[in-house]
Motif scaffolding. Sequence first.
Motif, mmCIF file in Angstrom:
data_model
loop_
_atom_site.group_PDB
_atom_site.id
_atom_site.type_symbol
_atom_site.label_atom_id
_atom_site.label_comp_id
_atom_site.label_asym_id
_atom_site.label_seq_id
_atom_site.Cartn_x
_atom_site.Cartn_y
_atom_site.Cartn_z
ATOM 1 N N ASN A 153 -7.243 -36.414 44.652
ATOM 2 C CA ASN A 153 -8.424 -35.755 45.216
ATOM 3 C C ASN A 153 -8.425 -34.268 44.881
ATOM 4 O OD1 ASN A 153 -9.717 -37.888 47.382
ATOM 5 N ND2 ASN A 153 -7.507 -38.160 47.201
ATOM 6 N N PRO A 154 -8.604 -33.897 43.619
ATOM 7 C CA PRO A 154 -8.530 -32.487 43.220
ATOM 8 C C PRO A 154 -9.613 -31.633 43.857
ATOM 9 C CG PRO A 154 -9.408 -33.835 41.422
ATOM 10 C CD PRO A 154 -8.896 -34.788 42.471
ATOM 11 N N TRP A 155 -10.722 -32.229 44.296
ATOM 12 C CA TRP A 155 -11.799 -31.455 44.915
ATOM 13 C C TRP A 155 -11.357 -30.823 46.222
ATOM 14 C CZ3 TRP A 155 -11.996 -36.556 43.464
ATOM 15 C CH2 TRP A 155 -11.833 -37.512 44.468
ATOM 16 N N TRP A 156 -10.297 -31.341 46.852
ATOM 17 C CA TRP A 156 -9.775 -30.677 48.047
ATOM 18 C C TRP A 156 -9.279 -29.278 47.719
ATOM 19 C CZ3 TRP A 156 -6.177 -35.193 50.104
ATOM 20 C CH2 TRP A 156 -6.996 -36.254 50.533
ATOM 21 N N ARG A 157 -8.857 -29.072 46.471
ATOM 22 C CA ARG A 157 -8.362 -27.757 46.027
ATOM 23 C C ARG A 157 -9.446 -26.966 45.297
ATOM 24 N NH1 ARG A 157 -4.682 -31.529 44.349
ATOM 25 N NH2 ARG A 157 -5.263 -31.279 42.150
ATOM 26 N N GLY A 158 -10.674 -27.484 45.320
ATOM 27 C CA GLY A 158 -11.753 -26.796 44.635
ATOM 28 C C GLY A 158 -11.758 -27.010 43.138
ATOM 29 N N GLU A 159 -11.021 -28.019 42.644
ATOM 30 C CA GLU A 159 -10.929 -28.284 41.210
ATOM 31 C C GLU A 159 -11.895 -29.396 40.812
ATOM 32 O OE1 GLU A 159 -6.893 -29.221 40.330
ATOM 33 O OE2 GLU A 159 -6.100 -27.343 41.161
ATOM 34 N N ALA B 288 -19.158 -31.974 51.976
ATOM 35 C CA ALA B 288 -17.899 -31.236 52.132
ATOM 36 C C ALA B 288 -16.766 -31.970 51.419
ATOM 37 C CB ALA B 288 -17.574 -31.079 53.605
ATOM 38 N N PRO B 289 -15.992 -31.290 50.560
ATOM 39 C CA PRO B 289 -14.877 -31.946 49.856
ATOM 40 C C PRO B 289 -13.909 -32.649 50.796
ATOM 41 C CG PRO B 289 -15.285 -29.778 48.922
ATOM 42 C CD PRO B 289 -16.153 -29.882 50.144
ATOM 43 N N ALA B 290 -13.704 -32.059 51.982
ATOM 44 C CA ALA B 290 -12.754 -32.655 52.931
ATOM 45 C C ALA B 290 -13.225 -34.006 53.450
ATOM 46 C CB ALA B 290 -12.539 -31.708 54.108
ATOM 47 N N ASN B 291 -14.504 -34.302 53.308
ATOM 48 C CA ASN B 291 -15.045 -35.555 53.830
ATOM 49 C C ASN B 291 -15.103 -36.657 52.781
ATOM 50 O OD1 ASN B 291 -15.317 -34.394 56.302
ATOM 51 N ND2 ASN B 291 -17.549 -34.439 56.373
ATOM 52 N N GLU C 215 -4.764 -35.228 58.168
ATOM 53 C CA GLU C 215 -3.780 -34.171 58.409
ATOM 54 C C GLU C 215 -3.858 -33.119 57.313
ATOM 55 O OE1 GLU C 215 1.054 -33.953 58.836
ATOM 56 O OE2 GLU C 215 -0.069 -35.376 60.073
ATOM 57 N N ARG C 216 -4.091 -33.568 56.083
ATOM 58 C CA ARG C 216 -4.214 -32.641 54.945
ATOM 59 C C ARG C 216 -5.564 -31.934 54.950
ATOM 60 N NH1 ARG C 216 -5.521 -29.896 51.075
ATOM 61 N NH2 ARG C 216 -4.561 -29.837 49.005
ATOM 62 N N GLU C 217 -6.624 -32.640 55.306
ATOM 63 C CA GLU C 217 -7.993 -32.119 55.253
ATOM 64 C C GLU C 217 -8.716 -32.402 56.568
ATOM 65 O OE1 GLU C 217 -9.590 -30.424 52.687
ATOM 66 O OE2 GLU C 217 -7.571 -30.307 51.824
ATOM 67 N N PRO C 218 -8.725 -31.448 57.488
ATOM 68 C CA PRO C 218 -9.468 -31.654 58.740
ATOM 69 C C PRO C 218 -10.938 -31.936 58.463
ATOM 70 C CG PRO C 218 -8.029 -29.751 58.908
ATOM 71 C CD PRO C 218 -7.997 -30.178 57.474
#
Length: 484
Positions: free
Chosen positions: A16-22, A78-81, A106-109
């Motif tokens: 899930n690289p989008w969690w890091r904005g990638e 939202a990337p976290a979702n 836990e990694r992405e609220p």
Amino acid sequence: MVISKEELVAVLAQFNPWWRGEAIADLPTWHRAAFRELHQWMTEPPAARAVLLSGARQIGKTTLMLQVVEALLKVGVAPANILYATFDHPILKLAGIDAVLEAWREREPRAAGQEFLLLDEAQFIRDWGTWVKHQVDFRKDRRIAFTGSAMPLVEEGQESGVGRWHTIRLTTLSFYEYLHIKQLSLPPLPKLRSLRDLFEWAPSDFYRNSESASAYVGHFHEYLVRGGFPQTAQTHSITQAQRLLREDIIDKVLKRDMTALFGVRRVLDLEHTFLYLCMHDGGLLDMVDLCNNLAVKRPTAQHFVELLEATHLIYRLQPFGYGKDVLRARFKVYLADAAIASAVMLKGKALIEDAAALGVATETAVFKHLFARYYAQNVRFSYWRGKKDLEVDLVAEVNGDTIPFEVKYRAQHTGLRELRGLIELCTDQRISRGYVVTKALDDFGPLTGLPTPKGSAIPTQIMRIPAPLLCYWMGASEIASSSD
């Protein structure tokens, strides 16, 4: 075995690289026909259901899901979702779905808005049918897409899954998609809404498009040899493409999936069964001959054939009609892709020089294209056998119409004498139109001098269409129908 939370989070972060904005690396910009349908079900679903992407290994299911992820991010989700997870990965498989979701959060609220879960190879999730049913029934804030390479698991979960998921069945690349994925520059062909449009053409239209189609023939033959799997389509060497098809796709299904998912222990007998079907592609399945050749009992052979269909390596067609005679009759078998037989039997480019083998591969490709085009309309495919062993290769029953297709991929032009089976079927069943798939580009256009079906005042219409054009238009119309 206990998987640490840190190890699980690390694996999920890689997927899930989008969690890091990638951005998602190496994602094709061109979409397959199924993209729009999947995208609609994830963004504006017609019903409260999950989506199952069903199809063979290496067919492009993961790419489709990641393209949907990219589209969701572009419209501000939202990337976290958004969670992508493949349960083909040993860590995720061992951890299980609940631990994966816990590690994700836990990694992405969670952010405001809908959650999107895209789950690859969901057949490895324990009690996956029950889990999906529960999610659809009680988590209206989540939209779920999942993939599966094995149909028995779908059938096993059907009772609990009725109304809980919508299935999108993927085939290998159409000829139209193959040309686009290879970025070939070819003379344009007209768009058709339906093959029925051809009956409105003037003679000059057939001449003009026969000339344009000449540039497509060589690519069509290469398509039959390379196969419609995205990886093999883009491999430079045909030899390498067939090796990848044989090793990465077929061997993994026969030697790994069959053991892991279905507990198959007689893998060699299963391989021999599949080899037998490769040698009889497009033919009637003679179970007595198969059992005698492989020295296996009929229930074992029957089970192997059902497993090969379940993992999307073959299709089975019943004869045309209904009732006990149909149930007792032999199935006709097609491989999932025209290139599989030549890849398994190490034929390479020799297929193109073998007129009989090329005809069989073309018939397989034609069926695959028709299946892909009409599958969403609940089509029923069969074959027909009449008096004096007259035959029709394919009969499609869709939207109340019965439409027969006969494949005559040979140098000679097609006349009424070669179509006695097709004419008999149309006359007896009062069928208004049929199609003949031909080889020569000038063997293109309507046949004349046809009889009038019983009870009708209008003669049957039969249209001859060269195979490259039929497959191109079936693929193009599938794209068009997904974009209406």
